[in-house]
Design a protein around this motif. Structure first.
Motif, PDB file in Angstrom:
ATOM      1  N   SER A   1       0.850  -1.185   0.000  1.00  0.00           N
ATOM      2  CA  SER A   1       0.000   0.000   0.000  1.00  0.00           C
ATOM      3  C   SER A   1       0.888   1.237   0.000  1.00  0.00           C
ATOM      4  O   SER A   1       1.926   1.265   0.664  1.00  0.00           O
ATOM      5  CB  SER A   1      -0.895   0.008   1.241  1.00  0.00           C
ATOM      6  OG  SER A   1      -1.523   1.262   1.400  1.00  0.00           O
ATOM      7  N   ASP A   2       0.485   2.267  -0.756  1.00  0.00           N
ATOM      8  CA  ASP A   2       1.266   3.504  -0.751  1.00  0.00           C
ATOM      9  C   ASP A   2       0.645   4.566   0.145  1.00  0.00           C
ATOM     10  O   ASP A   2       1.058   5.722   0.116  1.00  0.00           O
ATOM     11  CB  ASP A   2       1.439   4.046  -2.174  1.00  0.00           C
ATOM     12  CG  ASP A   2       0.124   4.371  -2.847  1.00  0.00           C
ATOM     13  OD1 ASP A   2      -0.927   4.158  -2.211  1.00  0.00           O
ATOM     14  OD2 ASP A   2       0.134   4.831  -4.003  1.00  0.00           O
ATOM     15  N   VAL A   3      -0.358   4.180   0.950  1.00  0.00           N
ATOM     16  CA  VAL A   3      -0.971   5.139   1.868  1.00  0.00           C
ATOM     17  C   VAL A   3      -0.817   4.733   3.327  1.00  0.00           C
ATOM     18  O   VAL A   3      -1.175   5.492   4.217  1.00  0.00           O
ATOM     19  CB  VAL A   3      -2.469   5.349   1.555  1.00  0.00           C
ATOM     20  CG1 VAL A   3      -2.642   5.937   0.183  1.00  0.00           C
ATOM     21  CG2 VAL A   3      -3.247   4.063   1.701  1.00  0.00           C
ATOM     22  N   ASP A   4      -0.297   3.547   3.593  1.00  0.00           N
ATOM     23  CA  ASP A   4      -0.088   3.120   4.975  1.00  0.00           C
ATOM     24  C   ASP A   4       1.155   2.245   5.027  1.00  0.00           C
ATOM     25  O   ASP A   4       1.229   1.215   4.354  1.00  0.00           O
ATOM     26  CB  ASP A   4      -1.304   2.356   5.497  1.00  0.00           C
ATOM     27  CG  ASP A   4      -1.360   2.332   7.015  1.00  0.00           C
ATOM     28  OD1 ASP A   4      -0.392   2.802   7.646  1.00  0.00           O
ATOM     29  OD2 ASP A   4      -2.352   1.854   7.579  1.00  0.00           O
ATOM     30  N   ASP A   5       2.142   2.656   5.801  1.00  0.00           N
ATOM     31  CA  ASP A   5       3.407   1.936   5.870  1.00  0.00           C
ATOM     32  C   ASP A   5       3.205   0.482   6.293  1.00  0.00           C
ATOM     33  O   ASP A   5       2.428   0.176   7.203  1.00  0.00           O
ATOM     34  CB  ASP A   5       4.347   2.607   6.873  1.00  0.00           C
ATOM     35  CG  ASP A   5       4.799   3.981   6.416  1.00  0.00           C
ATOM     36  OD1 ASP A   5       4.437   4.372   5.296  1.00  0.00           O
ATOM     37  OD2 ASP A   5       5.505   4.658   7.189  1.00  0.00           O
TER      38      ASP A   5
END
Length: 497
Positions: A399-403
């Protein structure tokens, strides 16, 4: 004593002779034992886990780019037996992270609309639904070999069919259920050939590339494809002897892409240079199945393949791998760099495992400490091993919105969304790569360098500077939509894998 008559006794009755009881219980298969141990320890290993068994296996999965006022969304490509339509499903992860887990039994069960039964922990759901809900279902003409969301238009999905055709779907548009109605189809000239390679240029949202099992690689202008039917490719060239297994565009130069194939080659292409390869390097004696370009290091790519190894390469000097990551016991079928941390990448394998590798100097220091305590460390770069699947991994995505949030699918029909526990990485999350005097990021030193598979060769010429484009490069942004869970105080060291 008379001998028993022929046909008498147990043999005549058809009953097998009684076996001697030795008092020993039948041993449980190792796979079942391993699965039970994973389930018992899962709440310690993960902050979040959601898993379900799909009706049909998925060959591919991808997170959609972030959009304002929308949750984390992902696209899943299914492969049915033909009795029902193949599908592309867009679903939304609709939950919030729990800060505290039930120590006794953290597992919860849900009935997901369109997905069936699911289980997991670490997330709370409002209402009576589950944490994952389908938003759109699009019928597909064949199994979905690959799905790739457009980086500039998140509602636009590109898919790769078994015929080699590339289809475009606007998943927010209305379309008849169970009827194949793509918004556009991209057909390469020549006979229909199966293929799996597909990817967008992250800097030019209208540029798409696809590769087939005939070794050809084609690029397309999507704006033209959506307006004109049929649409001819911008470029079509023979890239490999054998299948093009995977491809990826540079994240710094909009015209450059890398491809790998059955011939064991890593090739670099520049659309401004025609059909001439900018780099051709032997990176394996076997088939190379996956390639990905680093988000942070301009000339660094990772490859994975049938030799079970993941390798990291500096394109300026590809004769020898910077890192060779050994640990998989089956074909390494996928590799993906983490978008939020430069030294991190994940790989999926036919051995059911999905490994997260850390190439940072901090991880190397930890490995040296363990080696001093316990002897030789088999895979010093291994940060985390996901053991939730029971069959070979088919696809994975960060995901590129949550590490550290990942999604993976496997041949056992499983779809899993998971996030490792912060105890594995939070203490090191501020660690950055070394910087040179001029500010350029340097790759960590090789952890397990391997001898070259080819004769040493001079470093390739520097890639051409990118031409200015009308579209500005996207600003790197990372917005966590869900609160990060604070690490829990634990006695003793983190659990070993």
């Amino acid at each position: 004593m008379e001998e028993p008559a022929a046909g008498s006794g147990a043999a005549a009755s058809g009953e097998p002779p009684a076996e001697e009881e030795d008092g020993e219980e039948e041993e449980e298969p190792p796979a079942e034992t391993e699965r039970k141990l994973w389930r018992q320890n899962a709440a310690v290993l993960y902050d979040l886990f959601v898993g379900c068994t799909l009706e049909w296996p998925a060959l591919t999965v991808a997170w959609l780019p972030d959009e304002p006022d929308e949750g984390c969304r992902l696209a899943i490509g299914l492969h049915t037996d033909g009795s029902v339509p193949n599908e592309v499903i867009v679903a939304e992860l609709d939950c919030s992270v729990e800060g505290r887990l039930d120590v006794g039994d953290p597992w919860r069960s849900w009935q997901l609309e369109g997905f069936g039964a699911a289980e997991g922990f670490g997330c709370s759901v409002e209402g009576g639904g589950g944490p994952l809900r389908p938003l759109a279902r699009m019928a597909h003409p064949t199994e979905v070999n690959c799905v790739a969301p457009c980086p500039r238009r998140p509602q636009l999905l590109a898919t790769k069919a078994a015929t080699g055709t590339v289809l475009l779907f606007d998943y927010k548009a209305e379309r008849p259920a169970k009827e194949v109605r793509p918004d556009a189809q991209l057909v390469a000239p020549g006979p229909a050939v199966d293929g799996f390679a597909l990817g967008w240029s992250p800097l030019r949202g209208n540029l798409l590339a696809s590769g087939g099992n005939d070794g050809r690689l084609c690029t397309w202008d999507i704006e033209a494809a959506l307006k004109a039917r049929p649409c001819e490719p911008l470029q079509c060239l023979t890239a490999h002897k054998g299948a093009v297994c995977d491809l990826v565009f540079s994240r710094q130069d909009p015209s450059v892409l890398a491809s790998v194939g059955d011939d064991g080659l890593l090739c670099l292409w520049d659309s401004r240079a025609g059909s001439t390869s900018q780099l051709t390097s032997v990176v394996s004696r076997d088939e190379v199945l996956a390639v990905d370009w680093s988000f942070h290091w301009e000339r660094t790519v990772a490859t994975a393949g049938k030799d079970r190894e993941v390798r990291v390469w500096d394109l300026r000097s590809p004769a020898t791998a910077l890192h060779t990551l050994s640990g998989h016991r089956g074909d390494a079928v996928s590799v993906r760099w983490a978008p939020f941390r430069e030294a991190l990448l994940a790989s999926g394998s036919a051995d059911t495992r999905l490994n997260i590798w850390d190439l940072s100097p901090q991880q190397a220091d930890k490995a040296r400490q363990l080696e001093q305590q316990d002897g030789e460390v088999e895979a010093p770069e291994l940060l985390f091993a996901h053991g939730g699947h029971e069959a070979g991994v088919s696809g994975l995505a960060w995901s590129d919105v949550d590490d550290f949030l990942l999604c993976s699918v496997a041949e056992d029909n499983s779809l899993q969304i998971w996030q490792p526990s912060t105890v594995f990485y939070l203490a090191d999350s501020d660690g950055e790569g070394e910087e040179a005097d001029d500010g350029e990021m340097l790759l960590p030193p090789p952890a397990c360098a391997e001898s070259s598979l080819q004769e040493p060769q001079p470093a390739p010429e520097a890639l051409p500077e990118p031409r200015p484009t009308a579209e500005p490069a996207p600003e790197p942004a990372h917005k966590a939509k869900r609160a990060r869970v604070a690490p829990q105080v634990m006695e003793g060291p983190p659990p070993s894998q």
